[in-house]
Design an enzyme around this catalytic site. Sequence first.
Site, mmCIF file in Angstrom:
data_model
loop_
_atom_site.group_PDB
_atom_site.id
_atom_site.type_symbol
_atom_site.label_atom_id
_atom_site.label_comp_id
_atom_site.label_asym_id
_atom_site.label_seq_id
_atom_site.Cartn_x
_atom_site.Cartn_y
_atom_site.Cartn_z
ATOM 1 N N HIS A 12 9.802 -1.260 -2.846
ATOM 2 C CA HIS A 12 8.515 -0.813 -2.077
ATOM 3 C C HIS A 12 8.851 -0.853 -0.873
ATOM 4 C CE1 HIS A 12 5.960 -0.973 -5.567
ATOM 5 N NE2 HIS A 12 5.916 -2.024 -5.518
ATOM 6 N N CYS A 13 10.079 -0.512 -0.383
ATOM 7 C CA CYS A 13 10.625 -0.389 0.992
ATOM 8 C C CYS A 13 10.732 1.060 1.272
ATOM 9 C CB CYS A 13 11.984 -1.175 0.970
ATOM 10 S SG CYS A 13 12.584 -0.958 2.871
ATOM 11 N N GLY A 14 10.668 1.488 2.285
ATOM 12 C CA GLY A 14 10.815 2.761 3.137
ATOM 13 C C GLY A 14 12.136 3.471 2.778
#
Length: 185
Positions: A65-67
Site C-alpha cells: 500500500h505504498c506510493g
Amino acid sequence: MKAFSGLILVAAIAAPGLVSAVEAYPENCPEIFHHTMKQLHSSKMLNLCEVTGGNPVLLVNTASHCGFTDQFGDLEKIHQKYKDRGLVVLGVSSDSFNQEADDEAEAADVCYKNFGVSFTMLSTVPVKGDEAHPLFKEVARQDQYPRWNFYKFLINREGEVVSSNSSMRLPSDKKIEKLIADKSE
C-alpha cells in the site's frame, strides 16, 4: 562454529521468519544470508544461501500500500534482464512503515497478480530498529536501515552492501543499473 563436510552448523533463534532448529549453511555462503525465511503467502521456508547461490543480490523491502508500489514492475524488469547473469532480486515484505496489507494474501496479489513478480518474495518481517530481522540488522551494520519502503540494497557475492538507494530512485536508474551490471559479471 565447527565445520563439518563443507557446512557450518548454526543454531537459529526462534522468531517470526526464522527456523527454531539447527540449520546448515555452506562455508562459501556469506553470513548475511545465513537465514531461513518464509516465502510470501506460502508455508515454504527458503534457505537464503540456496536462494542467493553466491550471486549478487538486489535486496528490497516492500509494502503493497505504498506510493512506490509501482516499482514492483521495474524490479521485475531488472530481474528478467539480469537473472541469467546471476543477479538475484530478493523482495522482503514489511510493515515497518505501516503500509503493508494486513492480509498476506492481499500482499501476494499485489506482487504476483498486479505486477507479475517472478523474483523471490519473502513474508512480512520488521526491517528497522531493535525488532528488525537479522538480515536487515546486518544491512544496517554495514550501511543503514531502510528509511522507507522500496529501499534498494545491492549486496555483492561476498555479502557486502556496496550500494543503498532510496525509494525515490527507480530500480532501473542508470546508477543502479551500472552497479548491477558491474556486479553481475
